[in-house]
Write a protein that holds these residues in place. Sequence first.
Motif, PDB file in Angstrom:
ATOM      1  N   GLU A   1     -28.389  56.469  35.047  1.00 38.63           N
ATOM      2  CA  GLU A   1     -29.320  56.365  33.925  1.00 38.63           C
ATOM      3  C   GLU A   1     -28.692  56.881  32.642  1.00 38.63           C
ATOM      4  O   GLU A   1     -28.855  56.307  31.564  1.00 38.63           O
ATOM      5  N   ILE A   2     -27.940  58.004  32.759  1.00 38.72           N
ATOM      6  CA  ILE A   2     -27.283  58.569  31.566  1.00 38.72           C
ATOM      7  C   ILE A   2     -26.223  57.597  31.040  1.00 38.72           C
ATOM      8  O   ILE A   2     -26.150  57.321  29.844  1.00 38.72           O
TER       9      ILE A   2
ATOM     10  N   GLY B   1     -26.068  54.393  31.614  1.00 40.09           N
ATOM     11  CA  GLY B   1     -26.765  53.209  31.112  1.00 40.09           C
ATOM     12  C   GLY B   1     -27.376  53.457  29.749  1.00 40.09           C
ATOM     13  O   GLY B   1     -27.356  52.596  28.869  1.00 40.09           O
ATOM     14  N   GLY B   2     -27.933  54.640  29.523  1.00 45.89           N
ATOM     15  CA  GLY B   2     -28.531  54.962  28.217  1.00 45.89           C
ATOM     16  C   GLY B   2     -27.475  55.104  27.150  1.00 45.89           C
ATOM     17  O   GLY B   2     -27.659  54.686  25.995  1.00 45.89           O
TER      18      GLY B   2
ATOM     19  N   ALA C   1     -26.227  51.697  26.049  1.00 46.87           N
ATOM     20  CA  ALA C   1     -27.214  50.972  25.246  1.00 46.87           C
ATOM     21  C   ALA C   1     -27.190  51.422  23.795  1.00 46.87           C
ATOM     22  O   ALA C   1     -27.554  50.678  22.897  1.00 46.87           O
ATOM     23  N   VAL C   2     -26.740  52.631  23.535  1.00 52.88           N
ATOM     24  CA  VAL C   2     -26.751  53.156  22.163  1.00 52.88           C
ATOM     25  C   VAL C   2     -25.569  52.683  21.443  1.00 52.88           C
ATOM     26  O   VAL C   2     -24.977  52.075  20.864  1.00 52.88           O
TER      27      VAL C   2
END
Length: 176
Positions: free
Chosen positions: A168-169, A171-172, A175-176
């Motif tokens: 999740e980290i 992936g986040g 995305a940024v």
Amino acid sequence: MTAIGNKGFGFMQRVGGNVVSHLTGIGDTPHMDKLVGPIKVQVDAYTEGRIGVLYIVYTRFINTMKQEPVVEQVLPLPADRLEQDERAARKNWDYLYEPDARVVLEQLLNRYVEQIIYGAVAENIASEQSARMVAMKSASDNASSVIDDLTLIYNKARQAAITKELSEIVGGAAAV
């Protein structure tokens, strides 16, 4: 019938046995003074002729993994024990008894029966303790196995949770 111990007494009551005397709450170490009363009831019944044969039923301790049920004749003396005594008596000793020989033999008979019953109770307690020890060892081994299995499941679940958080980290951050 005489029942010695909680299990024996409970069994005799369930099957409808004629229990004329019983002893419960013996504990881990049998004491002869507690056993004398119930034993005397049976010896008196034999000497008065109310019973023809006196048997004892108990569990003989062989080793930790093996105990066997035993039915042993106590009175009248079994033939194999009499033969052993006759071989020893063939030495032709001439004894003088004081008091009378009958009185001495009656006392010896009581002590003989008490000794056999005490030995049987001790063997029964040894068998019970052995069975408890084996059961506790088995329970401890099973508990260790369950703990190992649960530890493995916990570690897998924790590792999956950490991997999910990292994904999740990452992936986040992507995305940024």
